[in-house]
Design an enzyme around this catalytic site. Sequence first.
Site, short mmCIF file in Angstrom:
data_model
loop_
_atom_site.label_atom_id
_atom_site.label_comp_id
_atom_site.label_asym_id
_atom_site.label_seq_id
_atom_site.Cartn_x
_atom_site.Cartn_y
_atom_site.Cartn_z
N GLY A 1 0.84 -1.19 0.00
CA GLY A 1 0.00 0.00 0.00
C GLY A 1 0.87 1.24 0.00
O GLY A 1 2.06 1.17 0.34
N CYS B 1 5.22 -6.13 1.64
CA CYS B 1 5.60 -4.71 1.70
C CYS B 1 4.85 -3.98 2.83
O CYS B 1 5.09 -4.28 3.99
CB CYS B 1 5.38 -4.07 0.34
SG CYS B 1 6.29 -2.54 0.15
N TYR B 2 3.92 -3.10 2.50
CA TYR B 2 3.18 -2.42 3.57
C TYR B 2 2.55 -3.45 4.51
O TYR B 2 2.55 -3.29 5.74
CB TYR B 2 2.09 -1.50 3.00
CG TYR B 2 1.23 -0.86 4.06
CD1 TYR B 2 1.55 0.39 4.58
CD2 TYR B 2 0.11 -1.54 4.57
CE1 TYR B 2 0.77 0.96 5.59
CE2 TYR B 2 -0.67 -0.97 5.58
CZ TYR B 2 -0.33 0.28 6.07
OH TYR B 2 -1.08 0.83 7.06
N HIS C 1 7.87 -7.50 -3.72
CA HIS C 1 6.55 -7.84 -4.26
C HIS C 1 6.61 -9.14 -5.06
O HIS C 1 7.06 -9.14 -6.21
CB HIS C 1 6.07 -6.70 -5.17
CG HIS C 1 5.64 -5.50 -4.41
ND1 HIS C 1 4.34 -5.29 -4.01
CD2 HIS C 1 6.35 -4.45 -3.94
CE1 HIS C 1 4.28 -4.15 -3.33
NE2 HIS C 1 5.47 -3.63 -3.27
N GLU D 1 4.31 -10.68 -6.45
CA GLU D 1 3.29 -10.76 -7.49
C GLU D 1 3.70 -10.17 -8.83
O GLU D 1 3.07 -10.41 -9.84
CB GLU D 1 1.99 -10.08 -7.00
CG GLU D 1 2.05 -8.57 -6.84
CD GLU D 1 2.63 -8.09 -5.50
OE1 GLU D 1 3.33 -8.88 -4.85
OE2 GLU D 1 2.38 -6.94 -5.13
N ASP E 1 -17.89 -11.05 -22.86
CA ASP E 1 -18.47 -11.17 -21.52
C ASP E 1 -19.94 -11.58 -21.56
O ASP E 1 -20.38 -12.47 -20.81
CB ASP E 1 -18.32 -9.85 -20.74
CG ASP E 1 -16.88 -9.37 -20.72
OD1 ASP E 1 -16.00 -10.21 -20.98
OD2 ASP E 1 -16.64 -8.19 -20.45
N LYS F 1 -10.51 -11.11 -17.01
CA LYS F 1 -10.82 -11.30 -18.43
C LYS F 1 -10.22 -12.59 -19.01
O LYS F 1 -10.89 -13.32 -19.73
CB LYS F 1 -10.28 -10.10 -19.22
CG LYS F 1 -10.74 -10.05 -20.65
CD LYS F 1 -12.05 -9.31 -20.76
CE LYS F 1 -12.54 -9.21 -22.18
NZ LYS F 1 -13.79 -8.45 -22.22
#
Length: 516
Positions: free
Chosen positions: A57, A84-85, A174, A176, A232, A372
């Site tokens: 964050g 992290c945060y 991070h 990710e 979609d 998606k």
Amino acid sequence: MNIHDEKILILDFGSQTTQLIARRIREQKVYCEIHPFSTPLETIKAMKPTGIVLSGGPRSVYDADAPLSDPALFDLGLPVLGICYGAQMMMQQLGGKVEQADKREFGKADLSVKFTEGIFAGLAIDTVHHQVWMSHGDRIEVLPEGFEATAVSDHSPYAALRHTTKPFVAVQFHPEVVHTLIGTDVLRNFIFDICNCSPSWTMSSFIESTVKGIQELVGGSKVICALSGGVDSSVTAALVHKAIGDQLTCIYVNNGLMRIGESEAILRFFREKTELKVIDVNATDFFLKKLDGVIDPEIKRKRIGLGFITIFEEEAGKLGEVNYLAQGTLYPDVIESVSFMGEAPIKSHHNVGGLPEVMKLELIEPLRELFKDEVRLLGLELGLPEEAIYRQPFPGPGLGIRIMGEVSKERLDILRQADVIVLEEMKKSGWYRKVWQSFAVLLPIQTVGVMGDERTYENVIALRSVDSRDAMTADWSKLPYDLLGTISNRIINEVRGVNRVVFDVSSKPPATIEWE
Ligand code: XMP
């Protein structure tokens, strides 16, 4: 609506990469959900998560208004990974100390791992440096009791931490983001070794649980769905149809602003390959009349949107009592519509804008947990054809917002012919699936040209092609000159009424993807 036996809960502290954490975990076939950091403890307990991830964050934990979770989170007996945060908050709440660092650590960093257990299981230690991505201005100065460092970086003796007896782990970097080369290993180790999840969340398990959920919710009621020809709505229709068969009716409104063949293919598929009921309304004249003389883009959009609601309501009214509207809302729409710490949501989603309120229908949004690319996989699993699944996004107001100024039948004809050439050449060259969107725009100005020995005074077509991940930002595609040349030549030679083609080299922001 879904039954997920195992679930990782991600608490969001406002990082721009929180969604990526979710994607990375789901890629491992483990289901996860993102919820605000302020989610009450009782709600968290009720979700029965298997493990918790605290995201990064932009704030500092020592700020007076820092976003903090209920510290009792650490008494639930669940594994927790702080990123992290999230790592800093974990340290502070458990009795450690976090302070502003002399030097911000931003970008690539070398990580040296001390233990090959826990989140670093299977990785090389000590002498080998692993590339990770950092983004922080604070550092952990004092560890809470029971914690020890499991990795160090040049600027941080506490680049990764673990509790010696509890299932708490924390990383300053991070995992990710793709620049953290060991990111997938770290997340895999957390979800499989520390949380003991199994890789059981697959598209077929998703279909099974969603179908069951829809059946239970809907009972014997009727459901309608607006089919647009886009990915979609097509996948939504196919999924709901699998659940409740002919209790579902789809309505396809042809507003006369579609590309050549844009929706015919999908309609053909549903009619020929499935038992789905599709009402097909040709409202071309109705929409053209509504757009007569309109130049302002916002008025165009509003009239097209309201026109759609009018036609849709009229058709739905013929079906007798209907209780539900199925809609293809995706996960990013859901997250972006939620505000963070009282700030305005990034955008409010506009799927079939206004319909549920106007028609007093309850919503079924079976894709609201999916990204998606997951929707595309789901579509393939449901048997939808590849051309339908991998088509580029197309805006609801269609070609109406790709004709600058007044929309008329003649202008639509010109644009459609140019547009189909763009489409054909993009596909032929293999660029169609490399870019986010590529299309033609008709400009309402005429310029001088020469054809044979004759002077011409005709329209301009602008070619727009952009690269993007999520349409929030975009850059113009670096299409090869040869391809640009072929597209331009073909349009000028084959489309009567066009004597000039230009290429749009603006990024978003400050421009937008569509011209109106
Ligand atoms: P902009 O032009 O805002 O477009 O950069 C971002 C993305 O959204 C699509 N778009 C729309 N989609 N209804 C839609 O369903 C709309 O009114 C609409 N306007 C823009 C656009 O094609 C791009 O992918």
